[in-house]
Design a protein around this motif. Structure first.
Motif, PDB file in Angstrom:
ATOM      1  N   ALA A  11       0.836  -1.188   0.000  1.00 40.63           N
ATOM      2  CA  ALA A  11       0.000   0.000   0.000  1.00 40.63           C
ATOM      3  C   ALA A  11       0.876   1.245   0.000  1.00 40.63           C
ATOM      4  O   ALA A  11       1.926   1.273   0.601  1.00 40.63           O
ATOM      5  N   VAL A  12       0.482   2.290  -0.729  1.00 41.19           N
ATOM      6  CA  VAL A  12       1.164   3.577  -0.638  1.00 41.19           C
ATOM      7  C   VAL A  12       0.068   4.635  -0.578  1.00 41.19           C
ATOM      8  O   VAL A  12      -0.714   4.779  -1.513  1.00 41.19           O
ATOM      9  N   GLY A  13       0.007   5.340   0.544  1.00 41.82           N
ATOM     10  CA  GLY A  13      -1.102   6.270   0.740  1.00 41.82           C
ATOM     11  C   GLY A  13      -2.400   5.488   0.626  1.00 41.82           C
ATOM     12  O   GLY A  13      -2.550   4.438   1.224  1.00 41.82           O
ATOM     13  N   ASN A  14      -3.289   5.986  -0.212  1.00 41.48           N
ATOM     14  CA  ASN A  14      -4.536   5.240  -0.431  1.00 41.48           C
ATOM     15  C   ASN A  14      -4.480   4.423  -1.724  1.00 41.48           C
ATOM     16  O   ASN A  14      -5.499   3.979  -2.225  1.00 41.48           O
ATOM     17  N   ILE A  90      18.635   4.754 -10.534  1.00 42.86           N
ATOM     18  CA  ILE A  90      17.397   4.581  -9.755  1.00 42.86           C
ATOM     19  C   ILE A  90      16.879   5.979  -9.437  1.00 42.86           C
ATOM     20  O   ILE A  90      17.656   6.872  -9.075  1.00 42.86           O
ATOM     21  N   ALA A  91      15.579   6.194  -9.630  1.00 40.48           N
ATOM     22  CA  ALA A  91      14.995   7.506  -9.326  1.00 40.48           C
ATOM     23  C   ALA A  91      13.512   7.361  -9.020  1.00 40.48           C
ATOM     24  O   ALA A  91      12.829   6.499  -9.579  1.00 40.48           O
ATOM     25  N   VAL A  92      13.059   8.233  -8.133  1.00 38.53           N
ATOM     26  CA  VAL A  92      11.652   8.265  -7.734  1.00 38.53           C
ATOM     27  C   VAL A  92      11.066   9.588  -8.225  1.00 38.53           C
ATOM     28  O   VAL A  92      11.712  10.647  -8.113  1.00 38.53           O
ATOM     29  N   LYS A 100       9.345   5.797   1.083  1.00 41.88           N
ATOM     30  CA  LYS A 100      10.031   4.491   1.126  1.00 41.88           C
ATOM     31  C   LYS A 100       9.957   3.731  -0.197  1.00 41.88           C
ATOM     32  O   LYS A 100      10.247   2.535  -0.244  1.00 41.88           O
ATOM     33  N   ILE A 101       9.548   4.416  -1.250  1.00 43.40           N
ATOM     34  CA  ILE A 101       9.450   3.716  -2.540  1.00 43.40           C
ATOM     35  C   ILE A 101      10.844   3.391  -3.074  1.00 43.40           C
ATOM     36  O   ILE A 101      11.091   2.288  -3.568  1.00 43.40           O
ATOM     37  N   GLY A 102      11.792   4.335  -2.925  1.00 41.96           N
ATOM     38  CA  GLY A 102      13.149   4.087  -3.395  1.00 41.96           C
ATOM     39  C   GLY A 102      13.769   2.883  -2.710  1.00 41.96           C
ATOM     40  O   GLY A 102      14.309   1.987  -3.368  1.00 41.96           O
ATOM     41  N   GLN A 103      13.652   2.839  -1.396  1.00 42.85           N
ATOM     42  CA  GLN A 103      14.285   1.720  -0.684  1.00 42.85           C
ATOM     43  C   GLN A 103      13.583   0.398  -1.001  1.00 42.85           C
ATOM     44  O   GLN A 103      14.228  -0.633  -1.166  1.00 42.85           O
ATOM     45  N   LYS A 104      12.263   0.428  -1.157  1.00 44.97           N
ATOM     46  CA  LYS A 104      11.550  -0.819  -1.477  1.00 44.97           C
ATOM     47  C   LYS A 104      11.891  -1.305  -2.883  1.00 44.97           C
ATOM     48  O   LYS A 104      12.010  -2.511  -3.122  1.00 44.97           O
ATOM     49  N   TYR A 136      21.366   4.222   0.629  1.00 46.01           N
ATOM     50  CA  TYR A 136      22.214   3.048   0.418  1.00 46.01           C
ATOM     51  C   TYR A 136      22.826   2.572   1.737  1.00 46.01           C
ATOM     52  O   TYR A 136      22.883   1.365   2.004  1.00 46.01           O
ATOM     53  N   LEU A 137      23.281   3.525   2.553  1.00 45.49           N
ATOM     54  CA  LEU A 137      23.866   3.132   3.850  1.00 45.49           C
ATOM     55  C   LEU A 137      22.820   2.414   4.697  1.00 45.49           C
ATOM     56  O   LEU A 137      23.106   1.411   5.352  1.00 45.49           O
ATOM     57  N   LYS A 138      21.586   2.930   4.640  1.00 51.84           N
ATOM     58  CA  LYS A 138      20.511   2.318   5.429  1.00 51.84           C
ATOM     59  C   LYS A 138      20.288   0.854   5.031  1.00 51.84           C
ATOM     60  O   LYS A 138      19.962   0.015   5.860  1.00 51.84           O
TER      61      LYS A 138
END
Ligand SMILES: CC(C)(COP(=O)(O)OP(=O)(O)OC[C@H]1O[C@@H](n2cnc3c(N)ncnc32)[C@H](O)[C@@H]1OP(=O)(O)O)[C@@H](O)C(=O)NCCC(=O)NCCS
Length: 175
Positions: A11-14, A90-92, A100-104, A136-138
């Motif tokens: 899910a992202v937002g609604n 990679i880009a959002v 959290k879309i980039g990390q996912k 990336y560090l995360k």
């Protein structure tokens, strides 16, 4: 190209978020995201080559569906070479950032690469790109060196980042 549906739906937002392989029909939105995100965007021909002709390339999108309408929220290209996956871009989409879309998307790519035999990940990032470096560090990447004056527009250095071991334990931790 056949439609390869999601590795992860969330899910992202609604709306609903799907990670899937990029298709020709996505290119217009992918290129728009690339152009909004980078000072040196890729030529259209590069995306076409990656999508249609580069056997080592895996092109990804994150798609948001809200009330039946679909929109590309992020894109990425990864190269799988032997046991290594190189994140080429990679880009959002700016209005979907910090969700959290980039990390996912990156986690989806790492999972897919691991299932195909990748054991290490690698990328270059602009020294001043603190948001991306933090992401990336995360996710466990470590800074492994520099390529001086790597970017032709600003002569900025690239930071090399490695993820030394992509294994089941890492993917479980990322989940
Ligand atoms: C870098 C980028 C892909 C991050 O995508 P995103 O979906 O906004 O990031 P996420 O929401 O998944 O954030 C993941 C982590 O990254 C870090 N992060 C992301 N954006 C950040 C920002 N603006 N400032 C500080 N940290 C940030 C945080 O650690 C964040 O974790 P947190 O939310 O728990 O604090 C996005 O900012 C983007 O498209 N930038 C332009 C293109 C680019 O620079 N690509 C990388 C090229 S190497």
């Amino acid at each position: 190209m056949s439609r390869r549906r999601s590795l992860i739906d969330q899910a992202v937002g609604n709306g609903r978020l799907t990670f899937r392989r990029m298709e020709q029909a996505d290119l217009e939105q992918v290129i728009a995201i690339d152009q909004k995100s980078f000072t040196l965007p890729w030529p259209v021909s590069s995306f076409q080559y990656e999508l249609a002709h580069n056997d080592t390339s895996r092109c990804w999108v994150a798609e948001v569906e809200i009330e039946g309408k679909r929109r590309i929220a992020a894109m990425a290209v990864a190269w799988l070479i032997l046991d290594e996956v190189h994140i080429a871009t990679i880009a959002v989409e700016p209005e979907y950032r910090r969700m959290k879309i980039g990390q996912k998307l990156l986690i989806a790519i790492l999972k897919d690469a691991q299932a195909s035999g990748a054991r290490h990940a690698f990328l270059e990032v602009r020294e001043t790109n603190l948001a991306a470096r933090k992401m990336y560090l995360k996710l466990g990447f470590e800074e492994a060196g520099k390529r001086p004056h790597y970017y032709s527009d600003t002569q900025e250095d690239a930071i090399l980042m490695n993820l030394d071991t992509i294994d089941a334990a890492l993917l479980e931790w990322l989940d």
